[in-house]
Design an enzyme around this catalytic site. Sequence first.
Site, PDB file in Angstrom:
ATOM      1  N   THR A  18     -12.037   6.856  16.367  1.00  0.00           N
ATOM      2  CA  THR A  18     -11.328   5.612  16.063  1.00  0.00           C
ATOM      3  C   THR A  18     -11.872   5.046  14.765  1.00  0.00           C
ATOM      4  O   THR A  18     -13.038   5.258  14.418  1.00  0.00           O
ATOM      5  CB  THR A  18     -11.467   4.562  17.183  1.00  0.00           C
ATOM      6  OG1 THR A  18     -10.843   3.338  16.765  1.00  0.00           O
ATOM      7  CG2 THR A  18     -12.921   4.270  17.506  1.00  0.00           C
ATOM      8  N   CYS A  52     -16.512  -8.588   8.351  1.00  0.00           N
ATOM      9  CA  CYS A  52     -15.697  -7.381   8.467  1.00  0.00           C
ATOM     10  C   CYS A  52     -16.174  -6.446   9.566  1.00  0.00           C
ATOM     11  O   CYS A  52     -15.401  -5.643  10.091  1.00  0.00           O
ATOM     12  CB  CYS A  52     -15.659  -6.643   7.137  1.00  0.00           C
ATOM     13  SG  CYS A  52     -17.278  -6.011   6.597  1.00  0.00           S
ATOM     14  N   LYS A  99      -3.503  -7.684  10.809  1.00  0.00           N
ATOM     15  CA  LYS A  99      -4.791  -7.290  11.391  1.00  0.00           C
ATOM     16  C   LYS A  99      -5.809  -6.945  10.303  1.00  0.00           C
ATOM     17  O   LYS A  99      -7.021  -6.920  10.570  1.00  0.00           O
ATOM     18  CB  LYS A  99      -4.614  -6.101  12.336  1.00  0.00           C
ATOM     19  CG  LYS A  99      -4.221  -4.803  11.653  1.00  0.00           C
ATOM     20  CD  LYS A  99      -4.127  -3.658  12.636  1.00  0.00           C
ATOM     21  CE  LYS A  99      -3.728  -2.357  11.948  1.00  0.00           C
ATOM     22  NZ  LYS A  99      -4.639  -1.948  10.867  1.00  0.00           N
ATOM     23  N   ASP A 100      -5.332  -6.682   9.063  1.00  0.00           N
ATOM     24  CA  ASP A 100      -6.234  -6.349   7.957  1.00  0.00           C
ATOM     25  C   ASP A 100      -6.612  -7.558   7.113  1.00  0.00           C
ATOM     26  O   ASP A 100      -7.392  -7.419   6.165  1.00  0.00           O
ATOM     27  CB  ASP A 100      -5.579  -5.294   7.049  1.00  0.00           C
ATOM     28  CG  ASP A 100      -5.400  -3.955   7.737  1.00  0.00           C
ATOM     29  OD1 ASP A 100      -6.170  -3.659   8.668  1.00  0.00           O
ATOM     30  OD2 ASP A 100      -4.479  -3.204   7.362  1.00  0.00           O
ATOM     31  N   SER A 150       0.435   4.099   1.769  1.00  0.00           N
ATOM     32  CA  SER A 150       0.430   4.936   2.968  1.00  0.00           C
ATOM     33  C   SER A 150       1.848   5.014   3.538  1.00  0.00           C
ATOM     34  O   SER A 150       2.665   4.108   3.332  1.00  0.00           O
ATOM     35  CB  SER A 150      -0.517   4.359   4.020  1.00  0.00           C
ATOM     36  OG  SER A 150       0.018   3.160   4.569  1.00  0.00           O
ATOM     37  N   ARG A 184     -13.620  -2.671  16.832  1.00  0.00           N
ATOM     38  CA  ARG A 184     -13.059  -3.340  18.017  1.00  0.00           C
ATOM     39  C   ARG A 184     -12.722  -2.326  19.098  1.00  0.00           C
ATOM     40  O   ARG A 184     -13.028  -2.526  20.286  1.00  0.00           O
ATOM     41  CB  ARG A 184     -11.797  -4.120  17.617  1.00  0.00           C
ATOM     42  CG  ARG A 184     -10.991  -4.655  18.801  1.00  0.00           C
ATOM     43  CD  ARG A 184      -9.628  -5.154  18.356  1.00  0.00           C
ATOM     44  NE  ARG A 184      -8.788  -4.107  17.809  1.00  0.00           N
ATOM     45  CZ  ARG A 184      -8.004  -3.303  18.541  1.00  0.00           C
ATOM     46  NH1 ARG A 184      -7.972  -3.428  19.855  1.00  0.00           N
ATOM     47  NH2 ARG A 184      -7.271  -2.373  17.964  1.00  0.00           N
ATOM     48  N   ARG A 185     -12.087  -1.220  18.715  1.00  0.00           N
ATOM     49  CA  ARG A 185     -11.732  -0.201  19.700  1.00  0.00           C
ATOM     50  C   ARG A 185     -12.982   0.487  20.250  1.00  0.00           C
ATOM     51  O   ARG A 185     -13.088   0.749  21.448  1.00  0.00           O
ATOM     52  CB  ARG A 185     -10.799   0.840  19.062  1.00  0.00           C
ATOM     53  CG  ARG A 185      -9.391   0.317  18.814  1.00  0.00           C
ATOM     54  CD  ARG A 185      -8.534   1.398  18.177  1.00  0.00           C
ATOM     55  NE  ARG A 185      -7.158   0.957  18.002  1.00  0.00           N
ATOM     56  CZ  ARG A 185      -6.440   1.155  16.907  1.00  0.00           C
ATOM     57  NH1 ARG A 185      -6.979   1.777  15.869  1.00  0.00           N
ATOM     58  NH2 ARG A 185      -5.182   0.730  16.826  1.00  0.00           N
ATOM     59  N   LYS A 186     -13.924   0.802  19.357  1.00  0.00           N
ATOM     60  CA  LYS A 186     -15.144   1.470  19.806  1.00  0.00           C
ATOM     61  C   LYS A 186     -15.883   0.618  20.824  1.00  0.00           C
ATOM     62  O   LYS A 186     -16.314   1.117  21.881  1.00  0.00           O
ATOM     63  CB  LYS A 186     -16.060   1.763  18.605  1.00  0.00           C
ATOM     64  CG  LYS A 186     -17.370   2.441  18.996  1.00  0.00           C
ATOM     65  CD  LYS A 186     -18.230   2.739  17.773  1.00  0.00           C
ATOM     66  CE  LYS A 186     -19.532   3.429  18.205  1.00  0.00           C
ATOM     67  NZ  LYS A 186     -20.386   3.767  17.041  1.00  0.00           N
ATOM     68  N   ARG A 244     -11.373   8.104   9.632  1.00  0.00           N
ATOM     69  CA  ARG A 244     -10.604   7.275   8.702  1.00  0.00           C
ATOM     70  C   ARG A 244      -9.354   8.004   8.258  1.00  0.00           C
ATOM     71  O   ARG A 244      -9.145   9.165   8.547  1.00  0.00           O
ATOM     72  CB  ARG A 244     -11.455   6.928   7.472  1.00  0.00           C
ATOM     73  CG  ARG A 244     -12.553   5.893   7.690  1.00  0.00           C
ATOM     74  CD  ARG A 244     -12.028   4.466   7.810  1.00  0.00           C
ATOM     75  NE  ARG A 244     -11.019   4.171   6.814  1.00  0.00           N
ATOM     76  CZ  ARG A 244     -11.262   3.892   5.530  1.00  0.00           C
ATOM     77  NH1 ARG A 244     -12.495   3.886   5.083  1.00  0.00           N
ATOM     78  NH2 ARG A 244     -10.273   3.620   4.710  1.00  0.00           N
ATOM     79  N   ASN A 272      -4.884   7.425   7.019  1.00  0.00           N
ATOM     80  CA  ASN A 272      -3.682   6.861   7.617  1.00  0.00           C
ATOM     81  C   ASN A 272      -3.339   7.637   8.898  1.00  0.00           C
ATOM     82  O   ASN A 272      -3.975   8.645   9.226  1.00  0.00           O
ATOM     83  CB  ASN A 272      -2.515   6.853   6.614  1.00  0.00           C
ATOM     84  CG  ASN A 272      -2.132   8.239   6.133  1.00  0.00           C
ATOM     85  OD1 ASN A 272      -1.952   9.160   6.925  1.00  0.00           O
ATOM     86  ND2 ASN A 272      -2.008   8.404   4.815  1.00  0.00           N
ATOM     87  N   THR A 321      -2.648  11.399   8.594  1.00  0.00           N
ATOM     88  CA  THR A 321      -3.850  12.145   8.245  1.00  0.00           C
ATOM     89  C   THR A 321      -4.776  12.280   9.440  1.00  0.00           C
ATOM     90  O   THR A 321      -5.346  13.358   9.688  1.00  0.00           O
ATOM     91  CB  THR A 321      -4.594  11.439   7.088  1.00  0.00           C
ATOM     92  OG1 THR A 321      -3.719  11.348   5.959  1.00  0.00           O
ATOM     93  CG2 THR A 321      -5.849  12.197   6.704  1.00  0.00           C
ATOM     94  N   ARG A 322      -4.937  11.190  10.202  1.00  0.00           N
ATOM     95  CA  ARG A 322      -5.838  11.249  11.358  1.00  0.00           C
ATOM     96  C   ARG A 322      -5.349  12.245  12.402  1.00  0.00           C
ATOM     97  O   ARG A 322      -6.136  12.994  12.984  1.00  0.00           O
ATOM     98  CB  ARG A 322      -5.979   9.852  11.985  1.00  0.00           C
ATOM     99  CG  ARG A 322      -7.019   8.989  11.297  1.00  0.00           C
ATOM    100  CD  ARG A 322      -7.177   7.663  11.989  1.00  0.00           C
ATOM    101  NE  ARG A 322      -6.573   6.593  11.221  1.00  0.00           N
ATOM    102  CZ  ARG A 322      -6.540   5.319  11.597  1.00  0.00           C
ATOM    103  NH1 ARG A 322      -7.047   4.969  12.759  1.00  0.00           N
ATOM    104  NH2 ARG A 322      -5.988   4.403  10.836  1.00  0.00           N
ATOM    105  N   ARG A 352       0.846  -1.183   0.000  1.00  0.00           N
ATOM    106  CA  ARG A 352       0.000   0.000   0.000  1.00  0.00           C
ATOM    107  C   ARG A 352       0.884   1.236   0.000  1.00  0.00           C
ATOM    108  O   ARG A 352       2.062   1.172   0.364  1.00  0.00           O
ATOM    109  CB  ARG A 352      -0.905   0.001   1.237  1.00  0.00           C
ATOM    110  CG  ARG A 352      -1.988  -1.046   1.225  1.00  0.00           C
ATOM    111  CD  ARG A 352      -2.638  -1.192   2.596  1.00  0.00           C
ATOM    112  NE  ARG A 352      -3.256   0.043   3.071  1.00  0.00           N
ATOM    113  CZ  ARG A 352      -3.743   0.207   4.307  1.00  0.00           C
ATOM    114  NH1 ARG A 352      -3.666  -0.789   5.187  1.00  0.00           N
ATOM    115  NH2 ARG A 352      -4.300   1.355   4.652  1.00  0.00           N
TER     116      ARG A 352
END
Length: 316
Positions: free
Chosen positions: A133, A249, A84-85, A15, A137-139, A155, A157, A160-161, A13
């Site tokens: 987030t 997903c 993890k993806d 990023s 999972r985190r939420k 959302r 990378n 950017t966040r 990718r």
Amino acid sequence: MLSDRPPLRIGSRTSPMAMAQARLVQDLIAKVAGDIPTEIVGIETSGDQWMGDLAELGGKGAFLKEIDRHLMMGGIDVAMHAMKDVPGDVPLPEGTMFAAYLPREDVRDVLVVREGSPYTRLEEMPPGTRIGTSAVRRKAQLLKHRPDLHVDRIRGNVNTRIARLDAEKRFEAIILNLSGLHRVHMEHRASEVIAPDVMCPAVGSGVIGVQCRTADTGIAELLRLFDDAETRTHITAERTMLHGLRGHCNSPIAGHCHTTPDGQLSLIGMVFTREGGKFAYSHEWDSPERPAELGAYVAADLLRKGARGIIDGIPH
């Protein structure tokens, strides 16, 4: 002559974090086989381009399918994936394999507060504070721990966040992975490391998988030279659990395997509703020679505790 040898093409990718990971693999190949030229091929994925809900693109697989297509059609020789993806309910493309897993990095999540925030820790934040987030999972786990917070999706990378966090002032803080911050040299932005008992990691967190075609036996043997055996053991347990749960997903599933000081494998598995109000939890141990058996047992235990109903109750 070495210059006549075509370079080994590493697909990644585009990023900043993914490209840093690709350069790490490039360096490892240079160390074990310095006479083999390499080049990194950046591939823009639909997951990177899409700023909406990943579920509308088919989930985390949106980060993989273009790279997998390049690998299967011969456009690249090696593919890089953050484990993890990699979905648990979709088989690997036929004729491909993960020949190496790099040593696992720090799996812990951290709190990153906006510039100028008066807060540095979750416990300091008043009810109604907005936290961002990208992961269900985190939420789910954050709301299980602090149901009085307002958690919304952000959302992009890592760079950017963080830029959006500071510029937009929409959120007081965001949750990110510590090793990801290290990789883009922004670890100084972490104001609190969140305890694993508050935020269990995603399956495959902190692990880079290096994929190739099974028919390319020479490349597979090269990659195996830097395969980390302990990481492979832990990933086997976690992903066996994930396959057993058949999560899609949108399923908030957490799972983490590690080796205890006395040499046992420890595997924690958790399945949540999206708001964290209902969950199934399992924690079991086994010998290091039995990671798949441990993963299957934890999956079965979670299913006995209602995980199937939780997963099926969440829209795809």
